[in-house]
Design an enzyme around this catalytic site. Structure first.
Site, PDB file in Angstrom:
ATOM      1  N   HIS A 113      43.325  -1.598  -2.199  1.00 22.28           N
ATOM      2  CA  HIS A 113      43.501  -0.344  -1.458  1.00 22.28           C
ATOM      3  C   HIS A 113      44.744  -0.395  -0.575  1.00 22.28           C
ATOM      4  O   HIS A 113      45.332   0.623  -0.247  1.00 22.28           O
ATOM      5  CB  HIS A 113      42.290  -0.072  -0.567  1.00 22.28           C
ATOM      6  N   HIS A 160      47.834  -0.540  10.811  1.00 18.45           N
ATOM      7  CA  HIS A 160      46.582  -0.657  11.560  1.00 18.45           C
ATOM      8  C   HIS A 160      46.267  -2.119  11.836  1.00 18.45           C
ATOM      9  O   HIS A 160      46.228  -2.924  10.904  1.00 18.45           O
ATOM     10  CB  HIS A 160      45.416  -0.038  10.768  1.00 18.45           C
ATOM     11  N   THR A 182      39.094   4.684   8.520  1.00 19.11           N
ATOM     12  CA  THR A 182      39.670   5.731   7.672  1.00 19.11           C
ATOM     13  C   THR A 182      39.432   5.441   6.192  1.00 19.11           C
ATOM     14  O   THR A 182      39.943   6.157   5.335  1.00 19.11           O
ATOM     15  CB  THR A 182      41.183   5.875   7.914  1.00 19.11           C
ATOM     16  N   THR A 183      38.677   4.384   5.906  1.00 16.87           N
ATOM     17  CA  THR A 183      38.309   4.063   4.525  1.00 16.87           C
ATOM     18  C   THR A 183      36.811   3.856   4.484  1.00 16.87           C
ATOM     19  O   THR A 183      36.191   3.561   5.515  1.00 16.87           O
ATOM     20  CB  THR A 183      38.985   2.762   4.054  1.00 16.87           C
ATOM     21  N   HIS A 236      46.627  -4.016   8.145  1.00 12.89           N
ATOM     22  CA  HIS A 236      46.977  -3.447   6.838  1.00 12.89           C
ATOM     23  C   HIS A 236      47.812  -2.199   7.066  1.00 12.89           C
ATOM     24  O   HIS A 236      47.971  -1.759   8.205  1.00 12.89           O
ATOM     25  CB  HIS A 236      45.701  -3.115   6.042  1.00 12.89           C
ATOM     26  N   HIS A 278      49.198   1.870   5.568  1.00 12.27           N
ATOM     27  CA  HIS A 278      49.008   3.072   4.743  1.00 12.27           C
ATOM     28  C   HIS A 278      50.380   3.687   4.519  1.00 12.27           C
ATOM     29  O   HIS A 278      51.206   3.708   5.436  1.00 12.27           O
ATOM     30  CB  HIS A 278      48.093   4.070   5.459  1.00 12.27           C
TER      31      HIS A 278
END
Ligand SMILES: *[C@@H]1O[C@H](CO)[C@@H](O)[C@H](O)[C@H]1NC(C)=O
Ligand SMILES: *[C@@H]1O[C@H](CO)[C@@H](O)[C@H](O)[C@H]1NC(C)=O
Ligand SMILES: *[C@@H]1O[C@H](CO)[C@@H](O)[C@H](O)[C@H]1NC(C)=O
Ligand SMILES: *[C@@H]1O[C@H](CO)[C@@H](O)[C@H](O)[C@H]1NC(C)=O
Ligand SMILES: *[C@@H]1O[C@H](CO)[C@@H](O)[C@H](O)[C@H]1NC(C)=O
Length: 357
Positions: free
Chosen positions: A95, A147, A228-229, A120, A122
């Protein structure tokens, strides 16, 4: 063109990398979430009810919901000075690209002490200029978003216990824009080719996380939201830094093109692009801000700019009224003078005509 193939990514949940899933059953079906297609974000709530629930993130940060709060303390980072002799494990989790962080990195300045779990990113895609940040500011996306995830180590023994508990998590969000080359972020980006496919990992030299933060980190947005996941647990205390960090166009392109959501031998490889969730409804909530914008926010939530405009407009109005009054007054006075002259003059004419008569 984006590959449409949707072979489900393997079972690697965002936070539960170092630990087995706490409640075993929930994870078995859940791993196959994606950002597009039948397992895309509109379907997340089918297997992860929290994703359709309360306090969801990300959100748009706009002036209507912002409130200055003088009691927000600056964050303090303990043991952030990681030396290069220590190492972090960089992983492609299907992801995002994730860096596992040692629990010895503590975060202070929140109501509890939090310990680091992972970081991680995005991002968007090269073909889409809108940008791939999760949080937006007044509707504007940024190029990407970092994040840094923490769990509440004062209340809970580890991240997998904390993940669905009250005050369980804290996430720091850094908005990323295009600008000059960023040597600090390159400590991650230079290894992306080594974790190209899902499930790959690479041990990289440690570095100080503070290098990844923007200038003036005491200026931030703070609100209660969610992961958010999936599983989207509403347990996150968010800190979104006001200032952005810059990375170069080449670095951004590298991030947007280096990785795949799919494994090395997958016959239908899927590029890892646009791995950001759309902004969520933000009803009856407030975002506290630690800074007063100029022009910006006051206690009342009114912008200083608006107040200044009103004051200026008022002053201008008074000036105009004064000027007009003076002009009218003068005009009246001079008219009076004219008619006075006329009065004096008229008899003279009369006299003249009378004389002529
Ligand atoms: C997390 O803590 C719980 C409760 O103490 C424990 O059962 C579990 O094994 C721990 N997980 C890890 C990975 O340490
Ligand atoms: C997975 O989903 C299927 C169909 O939705 C369901 O029958 C099954 O019980 C689920 N398994 C788990 C472990 O939740
Ligand atoms: C400021 O934030 C704290 C929580 O951090 C909250 O308890 C307090 O009510 C807020 N103050 C105002 C004026 O909103
Ligand atoms: C962090 O490292 C830098 C350079 O190695 C050093 O100057 C600084 O004092 C260190 N800070 C802390 C808090 O250890
Ligand atoms: C890293 O990847 C290798 C090979 O894929 C695997 O054997 C190893 O267990 C992984 N390490 C961790 C910590 O996940």
């Amino acid at each position: 063109m984006r590959p449409r193939s949707l072979r489900p990514a393997a079972a690697l949940l965002l936070l539960l990398t170092l630990e087995p899933q706490p409640s075993g059953t929930a994870s078995l079906n859940g791993s196959k979430w994606t950002y597009i297609g039948p397992h895309g974000e509109k379907s997340w709530s089918k297997e992860y009810p929290s994703c359709g629930g309360l306090l969801q993130s990300p959100i748009d940060l706009h002036s209507d919901i912002l409130q200055y709060n003088a009691s927000l303390r600056p964050l303090r980072f303990q043991d952030y000075n990681m030396s290069a002799s220590e190492s972090f494990l960089l992983t492609n989790d299907g992801h995002s690209v994730r860096l596992n962080l040692p629990q010895s990195l503590h975060l202070h300045g929140l109501p509890f002490r939090y310990s680091a779990v992972q970081l991680h990113l995005h991002w968007g895609s090269p073909s889409d200029p809108r940008g791939g940040s999760e949080h937006t500011v007044s509707g504007k996306h940024f190029a990407a978003e970092l994040h840094i995830v923490y769990y509440n180590s004062e209340l809970y023994p580890n991240a997998s216990v904390a993940i669905d508990k009250p005050e369980g998590l804290a996430v720091l969000a850094v908005l990323i824009e295009m600008g000059p080359f960023n040597p600090h972020f390159d400590k991650i980006f230079s290894h992306l080719q080594e974790v190209k496919y899902e499930g790959q990992n690479k041990s990289i030299p440690g570095f100080s996380l503070e290098e990844l933060l923007p200038e003036r980190p005491h200026e931030f947005y703070r609100y209660h939201g969610s992961l958010t996941t999936p599983p989207c647990h509403p347990t996150v205390l968010w800190t979104v830094f006001r200032n952005t960090v810059k990375i170069s166009g080449d670095q951004l392109l590298n991030l947007e093109t280096a990785l795949y959501c799919t494994g090395r031998d997958d016959p239908a490889p899927q590029e890892m692009v646009n791995n950001f969730r759309r902004v969520q409804k933000f009803d009856e909530r407030l975002v506290y801000v630690s800074f007063q914008q100029v022009p910006g926010l006051t206690y009342a939530g009114l912008s200083l700019g608006v107040i200044l405009s009103v004051v200026l407009a008022g002053a201008l109005g008074i000036c105009v009224v004064l000027a007009v009054s003076i002009w009218l007054f003068r005009r009246k006075k001079s008219k009076k003078g004219d008619s006075g002259k006329g009065v004096i003059y008229k008899p003279a004419i009369k006299k003249e005509t009378e004389d002529h008569a």
